[in-house]
Write an enzyme that holds these catalytic residues in place. Structure first.
Site, PDB file in Angstrom:
ATOM      1  N   CYS A 357       0.830  -1.212   0.000  1.00  0.00           N
ATOM      2  CA  CYS A 357       0.000   0.000   0.000  1.00  0.00           C
ATOM      3  C   CYS A 357       0.862   1.260   0.000  1.00  0.00           C
ATOM      4  O   CYS A 357       0.368   2.362   0.163  1.00  0.00           O
ATOM      5  CB  CYS A 357      -0.961  -0.008   1.185  1.00  0.00           C
ATOM      6  SG  CYS A 357      -0.247  -0.622   2.696  1.00  0.00           S
TER       7      CYS A 357
HETATM    8  O1  SLP Z   1       2.956  -5.105   3.762  1.00  0.00           O
HETATM    9  C1  SLP Z   1       2.135  -5.282   2.844  1.00  0.00           C
HETATM   10  O2  SLP Z   1       2.457  -5.383   1.654  1.00  0.00           O
HETATM   11  C2  SLP Z   1       0.661  -5.392   3.197  1.00  0.00           C
HETATM   12  C3  SLP Z   1       0.202  -4.230   3.885  1.00  0.00           C
HETATM   13 SE1  SLP Z   1      -0.101  -2.744   2.756  1.00  0.00          SE
END
Ligand code: SLP
Length: 412
Positions: A357
């Site tokens: 994210c």
């Molecule tokens: O760490 C990740 O990719 C998932 C949470 Se945005």
């Protein structure tokens, strides 16, 4: 042309569904479609699935099933728990917190600078709108963890909640939640006329990789996220002795009374069935999962060091800190090897430079927050192995990284 082999090493971003989970979901789609609130057979069958899933999720974290509420996922769970603390504080602040300067006129939160955005941005928003005050405790560059004394020394009379993630999604570093809860218990006992300080941990990245037990951790709230442990994209929250005034829970939604009015809306039976099956598999296999993950991750780090020698910097490995068994945050040192460019030149490896994210073209704020130099952070790769990752997969990834680095360094 036959599909070229791909190796997925981004299991901290999301995981595939286990076949048994798919089976539970599929079965529930055709067999338990009734409304769980209905009293006839179709409804009773659906409710039975939900009750069984609740027990399995509770078993997975050492909780009572009555302390589990299903949610749409980690973001909803984290928001619901933080908003609860705001309402709890205002209910108890009706006569204001005794003493203190203006800072004590608002509910106060303590958190780390490592949190997922579904904690960080909620607290930033509350602070910006003047609803709460927040202390973001910086993690140590020596441990990758928040220091327990730094967290506790930030406590004020108006502190209503401490929220710190159990393990970081980028470095894998496990945070000292148990120690925080042990010391906080003593502090709460000494805060005679002040409301109890509530303790929450977002366990999204830890569940399914290490043992997670709410009694061992001593938390009041814990967030569960299905798609991080081979379950569907829903979640759950744990609330200690739910219904007891000592640890409150306030709904964010109002409606038909489901989930004991804490989280109304006709239940997503099929996804809850899948979450329960994923939890059941964790209960049965966590030791095996943990051992496999650490064996493959350690092999990966050995092979990285063999291939790139002293150019390897392991960003999440600290002498005195535990980390998740599946996570390797690594930089290959060079002024030509930004992480996103290396990944773009890989033909087989599917991974990320940090949280899915977050932007994939700038150095991770998390690595910068723990003091990783910018020149090293911008070269970071977040490699997270999974239950099906093999040492042969790792050998392929190493060769892929070697060719990608050669391309970038020699402009092939
Ligand atoms: O760490 C990740 O990719 C998932 C949470 Se945005």
């Amino acid at each position: 042309m036959a599909d070229e082999k791909k190796v997925y090493l981004d299991y901290n971003a999301t995981t595939p569904l286990e076949p048994e989970v798919i089976g539970a979901i599929t079965s529930s789609l055709t067999e338990e479609w009734g409304n769980p609130s209905s009293s006839h057979d179709a409804g009773v069958k659906a409710k039975k699935v939900i009750d069984e899933a609740r027990c399995n999720v509770a078993n997975m974290i050492g909780a009572k099933s009555s302390d589990i509420i299903f949610t749409s996922g980690g973001t909803e769970g984290n928001n619901m728990i933080i908003q609860t603390a705001v309402k709890y504080a205002y209910h108890d602040m009706s006569n204001g917190y005794p003493g203190g300067d203006n800072r004590d006129k608002l509910p106060h939160f303590i958190t780390s600078n490592l949190e997922h955005d579904s904690v960080k941005l909620v607290l930033e928003h509350l602070a910006e709108e003047g609803t709460a005050s927040v202390t973001f405790v910086p993690a140590s560059s020596k441990t990758g963890q928040v220091d327990v004394d730094d967290v506790l020394s930030a406590i004020r009379p108006s502190t209503c909640m401490i929220t710190v993630m159990l393990a970081n999604n980028e470095t894998g570093v496990i945070q000292p939640i148990k120690l925080i809860s042990e010391k906080l218990r003593q502090i709460n006992q000494s805060r005679k006329s002040l409301p109890k300080i509530l303790l929450h941990t977002d366990a999204a990245q830890a569940i399914g990789k290490i043992e997670v037990d709410v009694e061992d951790l001593g938390v009041d709230y814990l967030t569960v996220v299905g798609h991080k442990f081979y379950g569907p994209r829903i979640g759950a929250i744990y609330v200690r002795n739910l219904g007891d005034k000592d640890v409150p829970l306030y709904p964010m939604l109002y409606g038909g009374g489901q989930e004991r009015n804490y989280r109304p809306g006709t239940e997503n039976t099929v996804m809850i069935a899948g979450l329960g099956k994923a939890a059941e598999l964790v209960v049965k296999n966590i030791i095996c999962y943990k051992n496999h993950l650490s064996s493959v991750r350690d092999y990966l780090e050995i092979k990285l060091q063999e291939a790139f020698k002293d150019r390897i910097h392991l960003n999440g490995k600290f002498a005195t800190s535990e980390r998740l068994p599946n996570t390797c945050n690594v930089s290959i040192l060079s002024d030509k090897l930004q992480g996103h460019k290396v990944l773009s030149n890989c033909r087989i490896l599917q991974a990320s430079i940090g949280a899915a994210c977050h932007s994939q073209n700038r150095p991770s704020p998390i690595l910068l927050a723990i003091g990783v130099p910018e020149s090293v952070a911008r070269n970071a790769l977040r490699l997270s192995v999974g239950r099906e990752t093999t040492k042969d997969d790792i050998d392929c990834v190493i060769q892929d990284l070697i060719q990608a680095v050669n391309q970038l360094e020699n402009h092939i």
